[in-house]
Design a protein around this motif. Structure first.
Motif, short mmCIF file in Angstrom:
data_model
loop_
_atom_site.label_atom_id
_atom_site.label_comp_id
_atom_site.label_asym_id
_atom_site.label_seq_id
_atom_site.Cartn_x
_atom_site.Cartn_y
_atom_site.Cartn_z
N PHE A 46 0.76 -1.27 -0.20
CA PHE A 46 0.10 -0.20 0.03
C PHE A 46 0.96 1.49 0.04
CE2 PHE A 46 -2.63 3.46 1.70
CZ PHE A 46 -3.75 3.41 1.37
N VAL A 47 1.80 1.17 0.79
CA VAL A 47 2.88 2.36 0.84
C VAL A 47 3.48 2.69 -0.49
CG1 VAL A 47 5.08 3.16 1.82
CG2 VAL A 47 3.30 2.11 3.08
N LEU A 48 3.97 1.40 -1.15
CA LEU A 48 4.49 1.62 -2.51
C LEU A 48 3.50 2.23 -3.63
CD1 LEU A 48 6.78 1.07 -4.52
CD2 LEU A 48 5.97 -1.22 -4.74
N ALA A 49 2.18 1.62 -3.50
CA ALA A 49 1.16 2.19 -4.40
C ALA A 49 0.90 3.69 -4.25
CB ALA A 49 -0.04 1.48 -4.24
N PHE A 56 3.33 10.11 -9.56
CA PHE A 56 2.73 10.17 -10.91
C PHE A 56 2.57 11.68 -10.74
CE2 PHE A 56 -1.49 11.27 -12.71
CZ PHE A 56 -1.18 10.94 -14.02
N PHE A 57 2.04 12.48 -9.77
CA PHE A 57 1.76 13.82 -9.79
C PHE A 57 3.08 14.54 -9.72
CE2 PHE A 57 -2.01 12.43 -7.34
CZ PHE A 57 -2.90 12.95 -8.37
N ALA A 58 4.16 14.15 -9.26
CA ALA A 58 5.49 14.98 -9.51
C ALA A 58 6.09 14.74 -10.70
CB ALA A 58 6.45 14.25 -8.27
N THR A 59 5.64 13.73 -11.83
CA THR A 59 6.45 13.60 -12.82
C THR A 59 5.65 14.31 -13.87
OG1 THR A 59 6.86 11.38 -12.01
CG2 THR A 59 7.06 11.98 -14.46
N ILE A 60 4.22 14.89 -13.58
CA ILE A 60 3.46 15.48 -14.72
C ILE A 60 4.26 16.71 -15.34
CG2 ILE A 60 1.55 17.18 -14.97
CD1 ILE A 60 0.10 15.27 -12.90
N PHE A 180 9.73 9.05 -13.46
CA PHE A 180 8.59 8.22 -12.54
C PHE A 180 9.44 7.60 -11.46
CE2 PHE A 180 5.76 4.82 -11.86
CZ PHE A 180 4.87 5.27 -11.02
N LEU A 181 10.21 6.56 -11.87
CA LEU A 181 10.71 5.89 -11.07
C LEU A 181 11.86 6.70 -9.89
CD1 LEU A 181 12.15 2.83 -13.12
CD2 LEU A 181 9.93 2.93 -11.45
N LEU A 185 11.82 6.97 -5.88
CA LEU A 185 13.07 6.61 -4.99
C LEU A 185 13.13 8.00 -4.20
CD1 LEU A 185 15.62 4.88 -7.51
CD2 LEU A 185 14.29 3.82 -5.59
N LEU A 186 13.07 9.10 -4.75
CA LEU A 186 13.13 10.37 -4.14
C LEU A 186 12.40 10.60 -2.77
CD1 LEU A 186 14.66 12.94 -3.98
CD2 LEU A 186 13.05 13.86 -5.74
N LEU A 187 11.06 10.02 -2.98
CA LEU A 187 10.10 9.90 -1.95
C LEU A 187 10.38 9.08 -0.78
CD1 LEU A 187 6.97 10.29 -4.01
CD2 LEU A 187 7.51 12.00 -2.38
#
Length: 255
Positions: A46-49, A56-60, A180-181, A185-187
């Motif tokens: 769940f944490v990974l999701a 996803f939002f950060a990659t926009i 995205f990946l 990793l940054l998060l």
């Protein structure tokens, strides 16, 4: 038939509930960080999701930059003085300065005649892409990173324009995917850094639960990344956002 319909409905309801929980965590992570303690028993998946959703939002912003980048050079034979013929790059050296780069997403792109040494180019700074024969090579700060055989792409295209169109699409998709990946990793690293101060309490609390709650508290940090990637903020503005984004983590650690 009826049991299958029930199974489909059950699957839909479960995922709807997960979506509602993620939405609640998003709002709590931003506005009510103390409420995040209620989600400390969520699984690692769940944490990974959740990280994937934030990434996803950060990659926009990064995706918008590459998709809307309108300064790429026109990769036509008259600009590159080269064409793909017989499965290899053939260049006309007469009257053409192949040391002058073309623009490829802000990077220098060179088309070299066969047999010309890459050392003849000025690759001392930044990232450069060199096309020669049936290969493309990537350089950073003058050092070679990797070389890719373009033969499969050349086989499907009949000219320089079509080959470069396929190559550009591939680079675009790959770059956004790795961005995205990288954001995931940054998060994860941000959460780990936030949890370091709790190591002294490892005898009194489980690190996994602490990490889970702090992962949900990374919402403001992800929001700061999103705004920075979209708006291309100046460094001082991004640093202010970064400091503010620690608020939720501080509140959780204090609790």
């Amino acid at each position: 038939m009826f049991p299958e319909a029930l199974h489909g409905t059950s699957w839909y309801n479960r995922n709807l509930k997960r979506g509602e929980i993620m939405y609640k965590i998003l709002t709590d992570g931003l506005l009510h960080p103390r409420q995040l303690l209620a989600y400390r028993n969520k699984s690692g998946w769940f944490v990974l999701a959740f990280f994937a959703l934030l990434a996803f939002f950060a990659t926009i912003g990064q995706a918008l930059f590459y998709v809307s980048y309108g300064q790429n050079s026109d990769f036509l034979p008259e600009n590159a003085a080269c064409e793909y013929l017989g499965g290899t790059l053939v260049c006309d050296e007469a009257g053409h300065d192949y040391t002058q780069p073309l623009d490829f997403f802000g990077n220098d792109a060179y088309f070299l005649p066969s047999g010309v040494n890459v050392a003849s180019l000025s690759l001392s700074a930044g990232t450069a892409i060199v096309f020669q024969d049936e290969y493309v090579a990537f350089f950073t700060e003058g050092e070679g990173l990797m070389s890719i055989d373009l033969s499969p792409v050349i086989a499907t295209g009949n000219d320089l324009a079509s080959v470069m169109s396929t190559f550009t699409t591939g680079v675009l998709v790959t770059t956004i995917f790795f961005a995205f990946l990288g954001n995931i990793l940054l998060l994860a690293a941000f959460t780990l850094m936030s949890s370091i101060s709790l190591l002294r309490l490892r005898g009194f609390l489980r690190f996994k639960k602490a990490y889970t709650v702090l992962a949900f508290a990374s919402v403001p940090f992800a929001l700061a990344l999103t705004f920075n990637n979209i708006l291309r903020l100046p460094e001082w503005a991004f640093m202010i956002l970064m400091v503010v984004s620690f608020r939720s983590s501080f509140v959780v650690i204090r609790e």
